[in-house]
Design a protein around this motif. Structure first.
Motif, PDB file in Angstrom:
ATOM      1  N   TYR A 216       0.820  -1.214   0.000  1.00 15.73           N
ATOM      2  CA  TYR A 216       0.000   0.000   0.000  1.00 15.73           C
ATOM      3  C   TYR A 216       0.854   1.264   0.000  1.00 15.73           C
ATOM      4  O   TYR A 216       0.428   2.303  -0.515  1.00 15.73           O
TER       5      TYR A 216
ATOM      6  N   GLN B 261       1.701   1.556  -3.650  1.00 13.21           N
ATOM      7  CA  GLN B 261       0.566   1.539  -4.576  1.00 13.21           C
ATOM      8  C   GLN B 261       0.267   2.933  -5.127  1.00 13.21           C
ATOM      9  O   GLN B 261      -0.090   3.094  -6.288  1.00 13.21           O
TER      10      GLN B 261
ATOM     11  N   VAL C   8      -7.967   0.725  -5.206  1.00 13.24           N
ATOM     12  CA  VAL C   8      -7.192   1.831  -4.648  1.00 13.24           C
ATOM     13  C   VAL C   8      -8.060   2.654  -3.704  1.00 13.24           C
ATOM     14  O   VAL C   8      -9.191   3.019  -4.047  1.00 13.24           O
TER      15      VAL C   8
END
Length: 825
Positions: free
Chosen positions: A131, A134, A320
């Motif tokens: 994350y 990301q 996302v």
């Protein structure tokens, strides 16, 4: 004419707004008992479009006609959805949220068994790097509103009556209020912030707090700024978080079909850089849903007493999530001042696949667009996503009125008379400043603590200095001139000296400075002035140690510096000195010593008698380069703020034989590198390493030698560029090669946070090492260990000195940050 243009512009804007927005919804967000829920998020379902309530729970949202599902969220409360149809009429839509009902039905914790929170946290730790990367590239728009308010303050501070010059004598008042809208761009570790609009209450030309900080708990070390703790703070889902935190599963709740786990975060130990509070983590994909975390003084936070952080993330798409709101609540009590506030960040218009132009990310990190601080109230009323609070509206109105009043020359004169009143602390210790706002000038008078001293040559000395500075531009800081006269009189030798320096500074993007000075003055043999006159006075009068050795000279100098590229500055200077020796004229002391007497007024380690009068013409060239320098850019100026690379310096100084009767003939060089390395939890490592020497030494007088900045008194004013125990002139030289290094490690609470008394007082460990090497002739090294941040201003070191072939010696040194003067050249 201006009023007519504004009226037409207002009509056009209203006309556009009528066709753009057909309806407006507004309302208030409270809990089920009617208490306001500040900064709640209001979103259109299945989108990131929405707004945020203000500190009074009030919000508004303008939408085109249609049917929408409006979602209201607040961390720790159940999310609520309402469907609404927008037409041409305004709609009131209030939300009342209940505390999150957590489910514990399927959780069974056997005696001695592990709390389910630990398995959730382990999964979140595993997903943390994913994350974090990301969203390594994205672009969004950010709205920031920050305010700081006083709850209480003393009537006087340092003997001065507290007056905020607003006519309000109440203890509660808004100290700071600003708003900014900006575009935030990120790519890997590079960021760029473009401020589109900004305003500060009571400062028509001010620039607000406009550097949004994405506080991401996906990083192992959460950086909240060096002023709070240079070590940073350990994230509750850091790789090593289980060594620092305990966790408790509070239950889970269902939100939009997703199960969210609520975890209580508990520091295992006090006085570690740790958070406490709650972190909500989604089930199965283990991402952060929201946080309610706090740090306090026990978290080794400096400056502030408490800092609360609330964050809420929302889905951008199925894979996302992006941050929607972040609210930071600081609070501080210091010297009788009690302040608190909030800084709300609202993120919108996310682009997770932006295409940046080549060289978009340059050395400018934060840029204020031209005219960004010139927007009128009509603009802000249409662009602001959060309604202003009642007290904020009152503050804008009050301070805008005061600002207009303050433009009156009679008001400026009256404020100047109040501000310019002399004070006892100003006269004695900190100096007195006399300002004239109408002509943008200030006169700074140096304090008596820096103006009165004693030495064995002049006896008691008055060294009176003032500096007059005038800004030559009306709105910026790109042009200024300063004049600084000095009058010095020694009561024992009867010598009167006078010196005048003038400088001119100009430049926006790459500033330059030109200065010229001349007159008759007193200099230390080491022109870097390693000995503070005040401390030398006590050393002489109490212990009869007259370490400071001085001479007199008619002199003149010209210096010019210019920024020639980002991080690169070049300097050229010429100096002429007609040097005259001085001898002791007094043996005054406060204590009679049978075994002590004053030494002659010259470095006895280098000379058996004082020098004869001579002249010296010196030309110096130098460059400094800090690659990767980053800048904040205003419309009228630019400031360097940081770089991840060290600073490199190089210089050459030449004594020119025959020029203006010069008797010296030499050439010397120096190269150096220095930096501060933030090692986060391990502390801060600082180094200053240099090498140099004489490539020509035909005629060299003692003031032109290579001098190491020694120290033989208890008080220290120069840590990073000098020694703590070294005799002042014992190792001065004209060698062809020398090396010098100064190294410090500031632990910033690391290790001392394990010691009960030290961790409570926030005293911090510091280690140091200073050394030099001169050809094969001699070398010296000293090592020190000490405590800093003692009562916030003191540093105490115990030091061992080792000279080659000699017995080691030790000493105790004490430093006071407030007394550290700027070093000479």
């Amino acid at each position: 004419m201006n009023h007519t243009i504004r009226f037409i512009a207002s009509l056009l804007l209203l006309h556009v707004s009528f066709f753009t927005y057909a309806g407006r919804i507004s309302g208030t967000v409270t809990d089920d008992k009617g208490a306001v829920l500040p900064f709640a998020s209001i979103l259109i379902k299945n989108s990131t479009h929405g707004t945020t309530a203000n500190n009074e729970g009030k919000y508004f949202l303008q939408l085109a006609p249609g049917t929408y599902t409006i979602v209201c969220q607040y961390v720790g409360y159940e999310r609520k959805e309402k469907e609404i149809t927008i037409g041409s009429e305004d709609v009131v839509l209030n939300f009342q949220l209940s505390r999150q009902q957590l489910s514990l039905a399927e959780v069974v914790v056997r005696p001695g068994g592990e709390d389910p929170a630990y398995e959730i946290i382990r999964n979140a730790i595993k997903k943390r790097p994913f994350y974090l990367k990301q969203l390594d590239t994205f672009q969004c728009e950010v709205y920031i509103k920050g305010q700081m308010q006083l709850r209480d303050y003393p009537n006087k501070f340092m003997g001065q009556k507290i007056d905020f010059e607003d006519g309000d004598t109440s203890k509660k008042k808004m100290m700071y209020l600003s708003e900014s809208v900006m575009k935030y761009s990120s790519q890997n570790d590079k960021i760029k912030v473009e401020v589109l609009s900004t305003k500060v209450s009571g400062q028509r030309d001010g620039f607000g707090f406009s550097l949004p900080q994405f506080v991401t708990f996906y990083k192992n070390n959460v950086d909240l700024g060096p002023n709070l703790n240079p070590r940073g703070f350990i994230s509750p889902i850091a790789d090593n978080a289980l060594n620092f935190y305990k966790y408790k599963f509070e239950g889970s709740f269902i939100e939009d079909g997703r199960e969210v786990n609520r975890i209580k975060v508990i520091p295992k130990r006090k006085y570690e850089p740790l958070f406490s509070g709650y972190i909500n983590i989604t089930d199965n994909d283990w991402r952060i849903h929201s946080v309610e975390l706090e740090i306090t003084k026990e978290s080794q936070m400096q400056f502030l007493d408490t800092l609360r952080i609330n964050q809420l993330y929302v889905p951008f798409d199925t894979n996302v999530w992006v941050i929607k709101t972040q609210v930071v609540y600081p609070a501080i009590k210091v010297f009788g001042f009690d302040l608190y506030g909030n800084f709300v960040n609202i993120y919108s218009k996310f682009d997770v696949h932006p295409e940046f132009q080549k060289k978009f990310f340059d050395n400018t990190v934060l840029k204020y667009e031209e005219g960004s601080n010139k927007k009128d109230s009509l603009y802000w009323d249409t662009i602001r996503p959060v309604p202003l609070q009642t007290e904020e509206l009152r503050d804008y109105h009050k301070k805008d009125s005061l600002e207009k009043l303050r433009e009156d020359p009679r008001y400026l004169d009256s404020i100047d008379r109040i501000r310019n009143k002399p004070s006892v602390p100003g006269i004695l210790f900190v100096g007195q400043t006399i300002s004239r706002q109408k002509n943008r000038s200030t006169l700074t008078i140096f304090p008596l603590a820096q103006s009165v001293s004693f030495n064995t040559v002049e006896g008691w000395v008055i060294n009176a200095r003032v500096t007059y500075t005038k800004r030559l531009d009306s709105t910026g800081f790109s042009r200024s001139v300063s004049i600084s006269p000095l009058i010095r009189y020694g009561f024992s030798n009867g010598h009167l000296n006078a010196y005048l320096t003038a400088s001119y500074d100009v430049g926006k993007k790459r500033p330059s400075s030109f200065s010229i000075g001349g007159g008759k003055n007193v200099y230390q043999f080491n022109n870097s002035n390693p000995i503070d006159p005040l401390f030398n006075s006590f050393s002489s009068l109490i212990w009869m140690h007259n370490y400071m050795k001085i001479y007199e000279a008619w002199s003149g100098r010209i210096d010019y510096s210019k920024g020639i590229a980002d991080g690169l500055t070049a300097r050229i200077g010429f100096q002429y000195q007609d040097r005259m020796p001085l001898e002791n004229t007094t043996d005054q002391s406060w204590k009679a010593w049978d075994t002590r007497s004053y030494t002659p007024n010259y470095p006895t380690d280098l000379m058996s008698e004082n020098f004869t009068r001579h002249q010296a013409s010196m030309l110096s060239l130098s460059v400094s380069w800090r690659p990767g320098s980053r800048y904040i850019e205003f419309p009228d100026r630019r400031f360097e703020i940081s770089s991840k690379y060290p600073t490199f310096t190089a210089s050459v100084t030449m004594g020119i034989k025959g020029l203006f009767g010069s008797d010296v003939d030499y050439g010397k060089w120096r190269i150096g590198v220095n930096d501060d390395l933030n090692l986060k939890l391990a502390g801060t490592f600082k180094y200053n390493i240099s090498a140099g020497g004489f490539y020509r030494a035909k005629e060299v007088q003692v003031p032109d030698y290579k001098h190491f900045n020694g120290n033989q008194i208890t008080m220290v004013t120069n840590y990073f560029n000098g020694f703590l125990l070294l005799p002042y002139y014992k190792f001065s030289n004209t060698a062809t090669l020398y090396g010098e290094a100064h190294i410090e490690h500031h632990f910033n609470g690391f290790l001392t946070n394990k010691i009960p008394l030290f961790r409570k007082l926030n005293w911090q460990l510091v280690g140091s090492m200073n050394t030099f090497y001169i050809n094969d002739h001699s070398s010296y090294i000293e090592a020190g260990v000490g405590l800093e941040n003692v009562f916030r201003i003191l540093r105490a070191d115990f030091v061992w000195g080792f000279e080659y072939g000699q017995k080691a010696y030790t000493g105790f040194r004490l430093g006071i940050n407030l007394l550290a003067p700027p070093r000479g050249n």
